[in-house]
Design a protein around this motif. Structure first.
Motif, mmCIF file in Angstrom:
data_model
loop_
_atom_site.group_PDB
_atom_site.id
_atom_site.type_symbol
_atom_site.label_atom_id
_atom_site.label_comp_id
_atom_site.label_asym_id
_atom_site.label_seq_id
_atom_site.Cartn_x
_atom_site.Cartn_y
_atom_site.Cartn_z
ATOM 1 N N LEU C 14 0.836 -1.210 0.000
ATOM 2 C CA LEU C 14 0.000 0.000 0.000
ATOM 3 C C LEU C 14 0.865 1.253 0.000
ATOM 4 O O LEU C 14 0.675 2.148 -0.834
ATOM 5 N N VAL C 18 0.862 3.964 -3.049
ATOM 6 C CA VAL C 18 0.430 5.345 -2.801
ATOM 7 C C VAL C 18 1.581 6.303 -3.099
ATOM 8 O O VAL C 18 1.378 7.333 -3.752
ATOM 9 N N GLN C 41 -3.995 15.228 0.192
ATOM 10 C CA GLN C 41 -5.264 15.029 -0.516
ATOM 11 C C GLN C 41 -5.220 13.773 -1.377
ATOM 12 O O GLN C 41 -6.193 13.010 -1.473
ATOM 13 N N CYS C 42 -4.078 13.563 -2.006
ATOM 14 C CA CYS C 42 -3.897 12.389 -2.875
ATOM 15 C C CYS C 42 -3.999 11.108 -2.056
ATOM 16 O O CYS C 42 -4.674 10.161 -2.468
ATOM 17 N N LEU C 43 -3.370 11.083 -0.889
ATOM 18 C CA LEU C 43 -3.455 9.914 -0.010
ATOM 19 C C LEU C 43 -4.905 9.651 0.394
ATOM 20 O O LEU C 43 -5.387 8.508 0.312
ATOM 21 N N ALA C 44 -5.614 10.719 0.790
ATOM 22 C CA ALA C 44 -7.015 10.559 1.194
ATOM 23 C C ALA C 44 -7.837 9.991 0.031
ATOM 24 O O ALA C 44 -8.629 9.061 0.195
ATOM 25 N N LYS C 45 -7.593 10.528 -1.165
ATOM 26 C CA LYS C 45 -8.335 10.082 -2.339
ATOM 27 C C LYS C 45 -7.964 8.644 -2.717
ATOM 28 O O LYS C 45 -8.817 7.874 -3.165
ATOM 29 N N TYR C 46 -6.705 8.286 -2.516
ATOM 30 C CA TYR C 46 -6.272 6.914 -2.825
ATOM 31 C C TYR C 46 -6.952 5.914 -1.879
ATOM 32 O O TYR C 46 -7.424 4.866 -2.315
ATOM 33 N N MET C 47 -7.029 6.280 -0.593
ATOM 34 C CA MET C 47 -7.659 5.371 0.378
ATOM 35 C C MET C 47 -9.149 5.204 0.064
ATOM 36 O O MET C 47 -9.684 4.095 0.163
ATOM 37 N N ARG C 48 -9.805 6.312 -0.337
ATOM 38 C CA ARG C 48 -11.222 6.206 -0.728
ATOM 39 C C ARG C 48 -11.360 5.326 -1.970
ATOM 40 O O ARG C 48 -12.286 4.516 -2.067
ATOM 41 N N SER C 49 -10.441 5.490 -2.920
ATOM 42 C CA SER C 49 -10.472 4.658 -4.126
ATOM 43 C C SER C 49 -10.277 3.187 -3.766
ATOM 44 O O SER C 49 -10.934 2.301 -4.320
ATOM 45 N N TRP C 50 -9.365 2.926 -2.841
ATOM 46 C CA TRP C 50 -9.103 1.559 -2.389
ATOM 47 C C TRP C 50 -10.394 0.929 -1.854
ATOM 48 O O TRP C 50 -10.710 -0.219 -2.168
ATOM 49 N N VAL C 52 -13.547 1.822 -2.607
ATOM 50 C CA VAL C 52 -14.500 1.622 -3.706
ATOM 51 C C VAL C 52 -14.128 0.369 -4.507
ATOM 52 O O VAL C 52 -14.970 -0.491 -4.783
ATOM 53 N N VAL C 53 -12.853 0.254 -4.855
ATOM 54 C CA VAL C 53 -12.372 -0.886 -5.640
ATOM 55 C C VAL C 53 -12.589 -2.184 -4.867
ATOM 56 O O VAL C 53 -13.045 -3.189 -5.421
#
Lengths: 70, 70, 70, 70, 70, 70
Positions: C14, C18, C41-50, C52-53
């Protein structure tokens, strides 16, 4: 049993690489539509490419081996 | 035998985890273009969902085609 | 102990993915400036994407398992 | 016990080596655009230095954020 | 001793297979731009052949240069 | 013997990464022409980049180690 494990590893590698390449060539963000015809053609083309590459590489190995390079 | 079952279950879980890492990596690159805020837009979330599903469609179709060739 | 090793492997995977993605999205050659807000922000968005996926993939596995596909 | 210490030291050295390979690969792609001569320009050298440092900044920030979430 | 010879031969075969997978992946991306039909054009086939041979030329030249530096 | 295996692994990693990068920078589809001068310059530049990255990374590790960060 080792031979069988290697065959499985090879098949897995092939499936992963074809999936990556054909997903890249056939499906576009936002990925709302499937494109099965494209995937089928891409798979056929990938297998043909695999054969061409395989022949070229083995020819090169044999040539190097005959000329004593390796 | 219980240890074997336990290890096999852990192994499957680990494969699922690795697939999730791989899909997030691939789909984040394609679906999330801006990181100017920390929230996912509804389009981005839809794109991520589609991306996973289309990737799996592609993967399944390729596996089935390769199996039918053999 | 195996469970712990897998957890460490997952966390490492992970962090690596990231870092790669957020370095790519937030930092530009010649890399003279840091951009911590973007990375956060990118980390937060990556965790949200994780998430969803992860949901999309597990839903698909369960569906295939129910319909007897796998 | 001496063997264990030796192996651990070798293991750390190997991890450092692998990181250097990975950073060189990533940063060379971004910082070295022309190979029309064999010398690094001062801009390219500065870019490589920045690239390593910014990548590590990003990595450290992400690790710390993930630890604080847990 | 026969087992060792057998394992070594399998190991070499496996390395050749992995190289073919890697070359097909790299060269397919560059040489096959359209998958609008399932056949390889003669240009694509030539490109794949060249791609393998130029990649091997590059690889051999780099190995020889690095050996001569040592 | 472990030290020797790690040295071989490192050399292989270096050769693979230089080949990938210099193939990408020096050879263009349809790959009909070799470009040995470019490959030689690219290799020289890659080795110099490796040294710059290596120094920057080790300086950073030592700094973090002195300040008690790691």
């Amino acid at each position: 049993q080792i031979v069988q494990e290697l065959a499985v590893a090879n098949a897995t590698e092939l499936v992963n690489k074809v999936t990556d390449n054909c997903f890249e060539k056939c499906l576009m963000s936002p990925y709302s539509e499937a494109n099965e015809q494209c995937v089928d053609q891409c798979l056929a083309k990938y297998m043909r490419s695999w054969n061409v590459v395989s022949r070229a590489y083995i020819a090169r190995i044999q040539q190097a081996s005959t000329s004593g390079e390796i | 035998k219980e240890i074997a079952t336990f290890l096999e279950a852990e192994n499957s879980k680990q494969k699922v985890q690795l697939s999730i890492h791989q899909f997030t990596n691939t789909c984040f690159k394609q679906c999330v273009t801006s990181v100017s805020n920390a929230e996912l837009s509804s389009q981005e979330e839809q794109c991520l969902n589609n991306c996973v599903n289309r990737f799996l469609d592609t993967n399944i179709r390729i596996v089935k085609s390769l199996q039918s060739i053999q």
